[in-house]
Scaffold this active site. Structure first.
Site, short mmCIF file in Angstrom:
data_model
loop_
_atom_site.label_atom_id
_atom_site.label_comp_id
_atom_site.label_asym_id
_atom_site.label_seq_id
_atom_site.Cartn_x
_atom_site.Cartn_y
_atom_site.Cartn_z
N HIS B 114 0.82 -1.23 0.00
CA HIS B 114 0.00 0.00 0.00
C HIS B 114 0.84 1.26 0.00
O HIS B 114 0.35 2.33 -0.33
CB HIS B 114 -1.04 -0.03 1.13
N ASP B 145 -0.13 -7.42 1.00
CA ASP B 145 0.36 -6.07 1.30
C ASP B 145 1.88 -5.99 1.42
O ASP B 145 2.41 -5.33 2.32
CB ASP B 145 -0.32 -5.54 2.56
N SER B 228 4.31 2.25 8.07
CA SER B 228 4.01 1.20 7.11
C SER B 228 5.24 0.73 6.36
O SER B 228 5.97 1.54 5.79
CB SER B 228 3.02 1.71 6.07
#
Lengths: 498, 574
Positions: B114, B145, B228
């Site tokens: 992402h 992901d 992230s």
């Protein structure tokens, strides 16, 4: 008023005294308190999520119009799911329990009668005559009554006469749209509306923001009363179609109706509705009903009210059993079709569009809760039920044909599972449509109850669904034991089949 | 093996990309997934309830990260371009964001998918080096992901990362052991280190795709947007990749990381240069906890086995497993009646076996069918139909615009962009897989909009419905729409018209052929339509055996295609 506390003869005298000296002004300014009666109802809705329960009782207070023979006209909504209804004299306060002599939730009308004799309740009251003469521009009086019994009359003006929704979604009737400023009072739920002292309608809804209201009009009231009086209530017929307008010139050309005027395109037919039975097909264009041409928006010219939806040609006076003549165009060819008007009762639908005065049909077996799907069940998921209620059930309501074709009369589903020794492992299963129990196809809830009554040799019941988890098994003895416990636990009734 | 997700289910999890285009608060309007937090709730109910779990004292792990080269943990800066499914010919919104990545091999950086999805430009920055290095995606796995990046220039790598040691991928950390999260979250520009313990190891929804569930590890270290793709460390080894969390008003101190089994699977999958995706049994099962169920299936009372509810026909087990089959063991691991198996001393969902496999691998099942044991072998593959409900990335929206009629294939992005509530269309979306709609319609085409013009002004009320046929041609792919409108196809005797028929709607949408051509150009210029179609071959028709063979070149069919079912009679009258 000062004479409120006076004894009966004195009251009568006082009233006569009031009226006699000025008869003509009384004629014009008719006294509301003379022809209306308070209606006090206690309503108790059925629970759909817990079908063995009823909700909290709620009071509803309105005003009824006194008709001849000591009958009282109110809206059906006023006493929907009522447990107790009583009539109360507007000023002397005398009360008597009432019974519902006739009710039609589609037309939203009901007639009440005193269930016991009590002459005081109708004392001094006069029956209203009914007048159908209202047209747009008329001034009408909405009748209310003060706490103390004084009548109040508020003027409203008729903006237009239209066709609109009453109480049941999808059910439309004639409606007077009126404008005026009304105050909230006790017993304001439904209010009689009069013109020159004659009843012309019942106030349905009022928007204080817009200061507009809808009035259920005299022609519908008269049709309802006439139907009731013949002893065999049939209700208002239904054509059973949904339509599209034909304003689109390209569509008109394409459908071969460019050389004629108006017409409505049939998009949808209710199964076994009047139109369906008469052989109307999807895609037909209806040009006229009983010789009345219908324009491209779906209106016809009413001699008194101007443009009105074609639906009024079916609902406005026609009776169940009447024949109407439809001029249609099919595949660019003109045809005439006779349609015998019928009424499809709510219980004749796969999924009842409404259900009042009786509870949802259900069966609880060992903690599995089965129900017949109804629209009120879906609506019990709240305002946004179309997105919040289980999608499969919402979809079934919108497109019942596939289920009807399987031969189902009703859609039986497992609404939820109570955690019991019998339902161990199935707690999370809910909102799935039942196909078979012990190999028997389930057409309605009675089939299901019957299937559970016959115990298979191995003592296990097999319940099949149309989707996950497809099949579950419960033990007969364990389930019956649980049933006993559930009754002790307070679930009074384990089934409602009627 | 989970039942299909409800349509458009809101996912309370949020990805942790610090994107300047998406305000942090705006992403989290979801309702809490959990009930209200009890004030007096015990501090660690999970641990208290399961004394069997071996909880080592926190001191037993090395929390020092001095052996880690911080230069190996990089800031990933991206410029993004969000596709516009509402106005599909528009370029879409530009934005930027940043996440974290780390070196896992020679010129190979691992981060979250992402972080680098829908990007135009990717730059990698080191902690103590102002120079942005231009990077690109080598492999991306939206279903778990994860993504691998490389610097575009090998020379950049050799100079910029000289002597920087890649991080070492470790194992799965134990409950209640300390982990360190390193990355570039919001709150400052420079590298940030936070610390917490492993709170829970469980299957979880991965919010990036919206449809995938994998093993995930919950930690209570503060992880925030920008973390992230960053490493979660223990004993100087990577034990996870930080990737999602709850917003503060849903749950406190819950961050999630992608655990090592998922990371290793990804790295192994891409060894050949391609990512082949997760495979799926596409089979729903129900536990066998009920004694009646056990007796009905004539199973011994040994606490073993789950019952097959449904095996998706297009899935790996389609045609092999049937309703009422009982799965007894998977690759030799006995399956408990709640669907759990034991791997390496841990109780995990039986899907964990499938999770670790690759396309073409087999799985051995011992099943109970008709009161007999059988052994079966299933060759695993992807379950493509579920992609319709998945978030799409790095793609341009497919569409055909003709005379103001905008057609798009049904998928999650389209449903969301057009906010479609039409029931019949929602049915196609929700039951595309379960009801095998893909067999007849590999692509479900929706009339998503009508750009108003004098030629189509009466058609606007029909938007959001599924298209059944155009000019007599059954519409099963977006390409069909284009072909039907750009040729001589017409309904019988209707040469002068374009006729669009919708599912469940009797009234046809009709355009005059000669007007439509003129209107098309007019609408294109009026509405600033740069290009009027973009069509790709959908993945699903590449899969063999899924779709009914099409009749040889669908000739103009009969005049009327009978729509299958009908929709809510909105304006039922009389």
């Amino acid at each position: 008023m000062f004479f409120q506390k006076l004894s009966f003869p004195a009251f009568l005298v006082a009233l006569l005294f009031c009226v006699t000296p000025v008869p003509c002004s009384a004629q014009q300014k008719a006294a509301p308190e003379k022809s209306i009666i308070r209606v006090n109802a206690t309503l108790q809705d059925y629970s759909f999520l817990r079908p063995w329960e009823k909700g909290a009782p709620t009071p509803r207070r309105g005003l009824g119009a006194v008709l001849k023979g000591n009958r009282v006209l109110i809206t059906a909504e006023m006493c929907v799911n009522s447990t107790f209804v009583e009539l109360e004299h507007p000023s002397n306060g005398a009360r008597v329990p009432a019974r519902i002599a006739g009710i039609d939730y589609e037309a939203n009308l009901a007639v009440l009668e005193p269930a016991e004799a009590n002459s005081k309740v109708f004392e001094g009251l006069e029956a209203l005559e009914i007048d159908e003469s209202v047209v747009a521009g008329d001034t009408l009086n909405v009748w209310q009554v003060e706490d103390n019994g004084d009548g109040v009359s508020t003027d409203v003006e008729v903006l237009r006469v239209d066709v609109g929704r009453y109480y049941i979604p999808g059910s439309v009737f004639l409606l007077y749209q009126v404008k005026g400023s009304l105050q909230a009072r006790v017993n304001s739920f439904t209010l009689p509306v009069v013109k020159n002292g004659k009843l012309v309608g019942m106030l349905l809804s009022y928007s204080s923001k817009e200061q507009t209201a809808g009035v259920l009009p005299a022609p519908v009231i008269n049709t309802f009363l006439a139907d009731l009086d013949d002893g065999d209530y049939q209700g208002f017929p239904n054509l059973g179609i949904s339509i599209a307008q034909t304003l689109d010139e390209t569509l008109r050309e394409f459908s071969g109706i460019d050389k004629v005027e108006g017409g409505i395109f049939v998009r949808e037919l209710a199964k076994d509705g009047s139109a369906d039975k008469a052989g109307i097909l999807k895609g037909d264009v209806i040009l006229s009903i009983n010789g009345q041409p219908i324009d491209a928006r779906g209106n016809y010219s009413h001699p008194k009210y101007g443009k009105l939806s074609f639906s009024h040609l079916v609902r406005g006076g026609a009776k169940v059993g009447d024949k109407i003549k439809l001029e249609i165009v099919r595949d660019a060819k003109p045809m005439t079709i006779d349609v015998e008007l019928t009424r499809k009762l709510p219980e004749d639908h796969l999924i009842d569009p409404y259900m009042f005065d009786r509870g949802p049909k259900y069966v609880i077996f060992g903690g599995l809760i089965f129900q017949e799907l109804t629209l009120p069940y879906l609506e019990s998921w709240g305002e946004e039920w179309t997105t919040r209620a289980p999608f499969k059930l919402v979809h079934a309501n919108a497109e019942p044909h596939a289920y009807e074709e399987e031969g189902r009369e009703k859609l039986v589903f497992l609404s939820s599972v109570l955690k019991t020794p019998s339902t161990l492992g199935y707690e999370a299963v809910n909102s799935v449509i039942v196909t078979k129990v012990n190999g028997t196809f389930i057409k309605n809830i009675k089939d299901l109850a019957k299937a559970f009554a016959e115990v298979p040799g191995d003592g296990l019941h097999t319940i099949e669904f149309d989707e996950y988890p497809k099949v579950i098994y419960v033990d007969d003895r364990a389930s019956r034991l649980v049933n006993q416990q559930l009754i002790q636990y307070g679930i009074g009734l384990l089934e409602r089949l009627e | 093996m989970n039942p299909p997700l409800p349509p458009l289910s809101r996912i309370a999890l949020i990805s942790l990309l610090a994107a300047s285009t998406i305000p942090w608060n705006a992403v989290s309007q979801q309702k809490p997934a959990f009930g209200p937090l009890l004030k007096n709730a015990p501090a660690a109910p999970a641990a208290a309830a399961e004394p069997v779990v071996d909880i080592p004292p926190p001191e037993s792990v090395q929390t020092d990260i001095s052996e880690i080269s911080l230069d190996a943990i990089v800031r990933v800066e991206v410029d993004t371009k969000q596709p516009n499914y509402r106005v599909p010919w528009n370029v879409g919104g530009m934005g930027s964001g940043n996440g974290t990545g780390f070196l896992v091999g020679p010129n190979r950086f691992l981060t979250n998918a992402h972080v680098v999805s829908d990007t135009r430009l990717i730059y990698i920055k080191k902690v103590n080096d102002p120079k942005p290095y231009k990077a690109r995606v080598v492999n991306v796995a939206h279903d778990c992901d994860l993504a691998l990046l490389e610097l575009e220039s090998d020379i950049d790598f050799e100079t910029g990362f000289k002597g920087v040691q890649p991080l070492f991928i470790g194992g799965t950390p134990k409950l209640n052991t300390t982990v360190i999260v390193v990355g570039y979250p919001i709150g400052g520009e420079r590298i940030s280190v936070t610390r917490g313990v492993v709170s829970r190891i469980d299957f979880r929804a991965y919010s990036h795709s919206g449809v995938d569930n994998h093993l995930a590890i919950q930690i209570d270290a503060a992880i925030n947007p920008g973390n992230s793709g960053g490493p979660v460390l223990q004993n100087n080894q990577v034990v996870g990749v930080a990737f999602q969390g709850y917003s503060g008003n849903v749950a406190q101190n819950t961050g999630y990381m992608i655990p090592v089994p998922v990371i290793e699977r990804f790295l192994k999958d891409v060894e050949d240069g391609n990512y082949d995706h997760y495979v799926d049994m596409a089979t729903s099962v129900i536990s066998i906890l009920n004694p009646a169920q056990r007796r009905a299936l004539a199973l011994p009372n040994d606490g073993i086995g789950v019952m097959v509810a449904e095996a998706d026909a297009a899935g790996s087990a389609g045609g092999v497993l049937k309703t009422k089959d009982v799965l007894l063991s998977i690759d030799g691991h006995p399956i408990a009646s709640d669907g759990f198996i034991e791997i390496e001393g841990e109780r995990v969902d039986l899907n964990e076996i499938i999770e670790r496999k690759f396309a073409g691998d087999t799985v051995n099942l011992e099943i109970w069918r008709d009161e007999k044991r059988e052994e079966i072998t299933i060759t695993l593959k992807r379950f493509i139909p579920y992609l319709i409900q998945s978030e799409q990335y790095d793609r341009l929206p497919n569409f055909v615009l003709f005379a103001g009629l905008q057609f798009q294939p049904l998928d999650r992005s389209m449903m969301v962009a057009h906010n479609i509530s039409e029931l019949s269309t929602r049915y196609f979306y929700s039951y595309y897989g379960p009801d095998e709609i893909y067999r007849e319609r590999p692509q479900v085409i929706v009339l998503t909009d009508v750009l108003p013009d004098s030629t189509n002004t009466h058609l606007q009320t029909f938007i959001h419905r599924v298209v059944d046929s155009i000019n007599g041609k059954k519409i099963t792919l977006l390409q069909d729409v284009y072909d039907a409108l750009h040729g001589d196809l017409h309904e019988d005797g209707r040469e002068a018209y374009h006729v669009v028929r919708l599912v469940g709607e009797e009234r046809p949408l009709v355009l005059k052929r000669k007007d439509a051509a003129v209107a098309h150009e007019r609408i294109k210029s009026q509405y600033n339509v740069g290009f009027d179609h973009f069509i790709e071959v959908p993945e699903i028709i590449k899969e063999e055996g899924l779709i009914k063979p099409l009749e040889p070149d669908a000739a103009p069919a009969e005049k009327k295609d009978e729509p299958a079912a009908d929709a809510a009679p909105k304006d039922k009258a009389a």
